[in-house]
Design a protein around this motif. Structure first.
Motif, PDB file in Angstrom:
ATOM      1  N   PRO A  89     -12.516  19.938  -6.677  1.00 46.24           N
ATOM      2  CA  PRO A  89     -13.702  19.781  -6.267  1.00 46.24           C
ATOM      3  C   PRO A  89     -14.768  19.352  -7.362  1.00 46.24           C
ATOM      4  O   PRO A  89     -15.633  20.080  -7.838  1.00 46.24           O
ATOM      5  CB  PRO A  89     -14.258  21.259  -5.372  1.00 46.24           C
ATOM      6  N   THR A  90     -14.467  18.324  -7.939  1.00 49.29           N
ATOM      7  CA  THR A  90     -15.339  17.666  -9.143  1.00 49.29           C
ATOM      8  C   THR A  90     -16.230  16.308  -8.489  1.00 49.29           C
ATOM      9  O   THR A  90     -17.048  16.080  -9.561  1.00 49.29           O
ATOM     10  CB  THR A  90     -14.493  17.366 -10.149  1.00 49.29           C
ATOM     11  N   GLY A  91     -16.149  16.345  -7.212  1.00 46.43           N
ATOM     12  CA  GLY A  91     -17.079  15.237  -6.621  1.00 46.43           C
ATOM     13  C   GLY A  91     -16.620  15.114  -5.460  1.00 46.43           C
ATOM     14  O   GLY A  91     -15.750  15.627  -4.809  1.00 46.43           O
ATOM     15  N   ARG A  92     -17.326  13.973  -4.506  1.00 40.08           N
ATOM     16  CA  ARG A  92     -16.923  13.835  -3.151  1.00 40.08           C
ATOM     17  C   ARG A  92     -15.822  12.928  -3.156  1.00 40.08           C
ATOM     18  O   ARG A  92     -15.406  12.027  -3.964  1.00 40.08           O
ATOM     19  CB  ARG A  92     -18.015  13.196  -2.625  1.00 40.08           C
ATOM     20  N   CYS A 141     -16.030  21.833 -11.301  1.00 39.03           N
ATOM     21  CA  CYS A 141     -15.984  22.222 -10.095  1.00 39.03           C
ATOM     22  C   CYS A 141     -17.303  22.529  -9.445  1.00 39.03           C
ATOM     23  O   CYS A 141     -17.955  23.815 -10.165  1.00 39.03           O
ATOM     24  CB  CYS A 141     -14.700  23.260  -9.947  1.00 39.03           C
ATOM     25  N   ARG A 142     -17.755  22.364  -8.217  1.00 42.45           N
ATOM     26  CA  ARG A 142     -18.648  23.030  -7.614  1.00 42.45           C
ATOM     27  C   ARG A 142     -18.525  23.248  -6.180  1.00 42.45           C
ATOM     28  O   ARG A 142     -17.923  22.541  -5.391  1.00 42.45           O
ATOM     29  CB  ARG A 142     -19.897  21.721  -7.638  1.00 42.45           C
ATOM     30  N   GLU A 161     -20.382  23.055  -3.827  1.00 47.15           N
ATOM     31  CA  GLU A 161     -20.907  22.003  -2.698  1.00 47.15           C
ATOM     32  C   GLU A 161     -19.774  20.739  -2.727  1.00 47.15           C
ATOM     33  O   GLU A 161     -19.783  20.162  -1.594  1.00 47.15           O
ATOM     34  CB  GLU A 161     -22.282  21.499  -3.335  1.00 47.15           C
ATOM     35  N   TYR A 162     -19.194  20.554  -3.746  1.00 47.95           N
ATOM     36  CA  TYR A 162     -18.137  19.451  -3.495  1.00 47.95           C
ATOM     37  C   TYR A 162     -16.999  20.077  -2.666  1.00 47.95           C
ATOM     38  O   TYR A 162     -16.065  19.293  -1.994  1.00 47.95           O
ATOM     39  CB  TYR A 162     -17.666  19.129  -5.091  1.00 47.95           C
ATOM     40  N   GLU A 163     -16.613  21.377  -3.047  1.00 48.22           N
ATOM     41  CA  GLU A 163     -15.554  21.939  -1.955  1.00 48.22           C
ATOM     42  C   GLU A 163     -15.888  21.906  -0.352  1.00 48.22           C
ATOM     43  O   GLU A 163     -15.041  21.661   0.279  1.00 48.22           O
ATOM     44  CB  GLU A 163     -15.289  23.400  -2.310  1.00 48.22           C
ATOM     45  N   LYS A 221     -13.195   8.861  -9.080  1.00 49.57           N
ATOM     46  CA  LYS A 221     -14.421   9.479  -9.209  1.00 49.57           C
ATOM     47  C   LYS A 221     -15.338   9.284 -10.446  1.00 49.57           C
ATOM     48  O   LYS A 221     -16.527   9.000 -10.421  1.00 49.57           O
ATOM     49  CB  LYS A 221     -14.206  11.070  -9.341  1.00 49.57           C
ATOM     50  N   THR A 246     -18.126   7.026  -1.639  1.00 55.78           N
ATOM     51  CA  THR A 246     -17.501   8.296  -1.190  1.00 55.78           C
ATOM     52  C   THR A 246     -17.604   8.049   0.344  1.00 55.78           C
ATOM     53  O   THR A 246     -18.099   7.424   1.075  1.00 55.78           O
ATOM     54  CB  THR A 246     -18.386   9.269  -1.452  1.00 55.78           C
TER      55      THR A 246
END
Length: 286
Positions: free
Chosen positions: A10-13, A48-49, A51-53, A256, A262
């Protein structure tokens, strides 16, 4: 039973390339009457975020995929990986390495016999290690190829293989030999995260009973060190299916870091999941 997984970080969409990989694995599981596992590989706390997860789950559901619950989130299981590191260290297979990335890059430039010497730096001298430990310097745990080879014996060391049912970047497929030295003395744990990718992914594949690793050709080279870790730990060897990488109109593969469009942006622009699946070669029925 056939078990495969999709394991994004989860480092981006997600983008088209992720959609292709997820659909490839999910469709293979459906065709085999097997299981499809979703795993969140979030061991990097700096990138990792949450919101990305959440975005990953949203995108995969939009694509029409389903998966087993609960989803394994690697950051919830750091103790599992620490136990493996402890076991490897107890066997004398790891050593502390205080060298920074800059130190390694400089060593590569200075190495008289090529870069391989630089990624096999070896342990520090005892007095130097004691000084660095006392100073609180950050270190990584590296796997010693020399000690691993001794532990496994020559027959096992030279006899490791993996089964490739897809193809590598050069089209290689079939029963392939493993080069256990390919990644050098690979880092298996860092002071900041407690575990590195290669150890976490092999541990979880074994724990979750993954029989088929389906992923892009960009990870083909990773199979070498992952098979070495599996052999050292006595974990089963999955079958591998590496697939082609999708490229955009400019010929560059979706990534990414290149800010590829995305799935969320495609969806906002009016593209339907059915249209994207058809574009990627997957019918609505899977």
């Amino acid at each position: 039973m056939f078990v495969t997984r999709f394991a994004p970080s989860p480092t981006g969409r997600l983008h088209r390339g992720h959609a292709f990989s997820a659909l490839t694995a999910w469709s293979a599981a459906k065709a085999a009457g097997g299981r499809f596992v979703l795993r969140i590989e979030d061991i990097d706390p700096t990138r990792c975020r949450p919101e990305y997860e959440a975005g990953i789950l949203e995108d995969l559901a939009w694509l029409g995929l389903d998966w087993e619950r609960p989803v394994r989130r690697q950051s919830d299981h750091l103790g599992d990986y620490a136990a493996v590191i402890d076991a490897l260290r107890a066997r004398g297979l790891l050593y502390r390495c205080f060298r920074t990335r800059k130190d390694i890059l400089n060593a590569i430039g200075d190495a008289p016999h090529g870069a391989m010497e630089a990624v096999r730096p070896g342990p520090h001298r005892a007095e130097e290690e004691a000084r660095l430990l006392a100073s609180g310097a950050a270190f990584a745990w590296r796997l010693s190829l020399d000690r691993a080879r001794e532990a496994l014996g020559e027959a096992v060391w030279h006899g490791m293989i993996f089964v490739e049912e897809g193809e590598g970047p050069d089209g290689v497929t079939g029963v392939l030999p493993v080069d256990p030295t390919a990644a050098g003395d690979v880092v298996l744990a860092r002071k900041d995260t407690g575990v590195a990718y290669h150890l976490a992914v092999t541990h979880d594949d074994a724990l979750q009973g993954v029989t088929h690793v389906i992923r892009g050709q960009d990870l083909f080279a990773a199979t070498q060190v992952q098979r070495l870790i599996q052999t050292l730990m006595g974990w089963p060897a999955p079958t591998y299916r590496h697939h082609r990488l999708l490229a955009g109109p400019d010929g560059r593969r979706y990534a990414k870091r290149d800010r590829s469009v995305t799935l969320a942006e495609l969806r906002a622009g009016g593209l339907t999941a059915e249209a994207l699946r058809d574009e990627l070669g997957f019918s609505c029925g899977g």
